[in-house]
Design an enzyme around this catalytic site. Structure first.
Site, PDB file in Angstrom:
ATOM      1  N   SER A  17       0.820  -1.213   0.000  1.00  0.00           N
ATOM      2  CA  SER A  17       0.000   0.000   0.000  1.00  0.00           C
ATOM      3  C   SER A  17       0.853   1.261   0.000  1.00  0.00           C
ATOM      4  CB  SER A  17      -0.902   0.022   1.238  1.00  0.00           C
ATOM      5  OG  SER A  17      -1.604  -1.182   1.365  1.00  0.00           O
TER       6      SER A  17
HETATM    7  N1  SAH Z   1      -0.807  -4.948   4.152  1.00  0.00           N
HETATM    8  C1  SAH Z   1      -0.142  -5.211   2.902  1.00  0.00           C
HETATM    9  C2  SAH Z   1      -1.044  -4.933   1.709  1.00  0.00           C
HETATM   10  C3  SAH Z   1      -1.096  -6.118   0.846  1.00  0.00           C
HETATM   11  S1  SAH Z   1      -2.267  -6.144  -0.449  1.00  0.00           S
HETATM   12  C4  SAH Z   1       1.181  -4.494   2.800  1.00  0.00           C
HETATM   13  O1  SAH Z   1       1.495  -3.668   3.669  1.00  0.00           O
HETATM   14  O2  SAH Z   1       1.960  -4.779   1.887  1.00  0.00           O
HETATM   15  C5  SAH Z   1      -3.498  -7.207   0.223  1.00  0.00           C
HETATM   16  C6  SAH Z   1      -3.087  -8.598   0.608  1.00  0.00           C
HETATM   17  O3  SAH Z   1      -4.263  -9.289   1.035  1.00  0.00           O
HETATM   18  C7  SAH Z   1      -2.523  -9.456  -0.535  1.00  0.00           C
HETATM   19  O4  SAH Z   1      -1.271  -9.946  -0.165  1.00  0.00           O
HETATM   20  C8  SAH Z   1      -3.539 -10.590  -0.696  1.00  0.00           C
HETATM   21  O5  SAH Z   1      -2.953 -11.834  -1.060  1.00  0.00           O
HETATM   22  C9  SAH Z   1      -4.154 -10.652   0.680  1.00  0.00           C
HETATM   23  N2  SAH Z   1      -5.476 -11.262   0.738  1.00  0.00           N
HETATM   24  C10 SAH Z   1      -6.501 -11.142  -0.124  1.00  0.00           C
HETATM   25  N3  SAH Z   1      -7.558 -11.881   0.281  1.00  0.00           N
HETATM   26  C11 SAH Z   1      -7.180 -12.487   1.440  1.00  0.00           C
HETATM   27  C12 SAH Z   1      -7.836 -13.363   2.345  1.00  0.00           C
HETATM   28  N4  SAH Z   1      -9.097 -13.782   2.162  1.00  0.00           N
HETATM   29  N5  SAH Z   1      -7.160 -13.792   3.435  1.00  0.00           N
HETATM   30  C13 SAH Z   1      -5.876 -13.380   3.661  1.00  0.00           C
HETATM   31  N6  SAH Z   1      -5.209 -12.555   2.842  1.00  0.00           N
HETATM   32  C14 SAH Z   1      -5.853 -12.095   1.753  1.00  0.00           C
END
Ligand code: SAH
Length: 210
Positions: free
Chosen positions: A60
């Site tokens: 993000s």
């Molecule tokens: N907090 C992260 C943002 C990552 S983007 C950072 O600081 O980099 C969102 C993430 O959510 C992705 O890695 C994706 O694989 C994960 N995601 C999506 N659906 C999910 C679910 N149902 N359970 C766990 N993770 C999930």
């Protein structure tokens, strides 16, 4: 420009954008964002923008990380659950403010990379789990704070159940027109109180693990 100078510039931008909480700003200052992104994007580590990571996911934008962290109104003792570990950057920022961070990711590959980033950054208060975030972490519930970093159509039922009374959840919700907004959710006497904050663009919260 070296990382340190770029970092100071980023912190000044965040202040201008309304991030006034000093523990949030100092957490951003302490975490080496350059360690949480793929090597070919390292030059952009302190740009105020989202960047691609492995598995087609994203780290993000620093402003969004700071905004969501500030909205969580954290205390040192808050027990925090994050859904969507991704690069691990948001968890690392949370780990500077609170003692116990729990984070769930559906891609095992991303989780492995994130875990190695935590240890090279000397962060030892984050516990990770591979699984579907919709289910939360019943063995560790209740949580005082929950942060979801992927967009959902509604507040996942299990997550709301695992929020303690007076607990706060920050989550991007997507409406029927595919517009997303970050919501501030509070649980008061088991009831939901909900307030939209800002418009955003997150990857979707998907069902199941990978
Ligand atoms: N907090 C992260 C943002 C990552 S983007 C950072 O600081 O980099 C969102 C993430 O959510 C992705 O890695 C994706 O694989 C994960 N995601 C999506 N659906 C999910 C679910 N149902 N359970 C766990 N993770 C999930």
């Amino acid at each position: 420009m070296k990382f340190e100078a770029r970092k100071i510039r980023l912190i000044m931008q965040l202040r201008k954008q309304g991030i006034t909480n000093t523990s949030v700003l100092s957490a951003i200052e302490k975490v080496p964002r350059e360690k949480f992104i793929p090597k070919n994007f390292i030059d952009q580590a302190y740009e105020n923008s989202a960047l691609p990571i492995e598995e087609g996911q994203t780290i993000s934008q620093p402003f969004i990380v700071a905004f969501m962290t500030q909205a969580l109104t954290l205390e040192r003792n808050s027990k925090v659950l994050e859904i969507g570990t991704g690069s691990g950057y948001q968890s690392a920022v949370l780990s500077q403010i609170c003692r116990r961070i729990f984070t769930i990711e559906r891609f095992k590959s991303l989780l492995k990379i994130a875990q190695s980033k935590f240890s090279i950054s000397n962060i030892h208060n984050i516990v990770t789990k591979h699984g579907d975030g919709h289910l939360g972490w019943p063995e560790q519930a209740p949580f005082n704070r929950i942060i979801v970093t992927a967009a959902s159509k509604s507040v996942p039922k299990n997550l709301f159940l695992q929020l303690s009374d007076n607990g706060i959840m920050i989550i991007p919700l997507e409406d029927e027109h595919k517009n997303q907004k970050i919501y501030f959710i509070k649980k008061i006497n088991k009831k939901i109180y909900k307030e939209p904050l800002i418009s955003v663009r997150f990857v979707p919260l998907v069902d199941g693990k990978n």
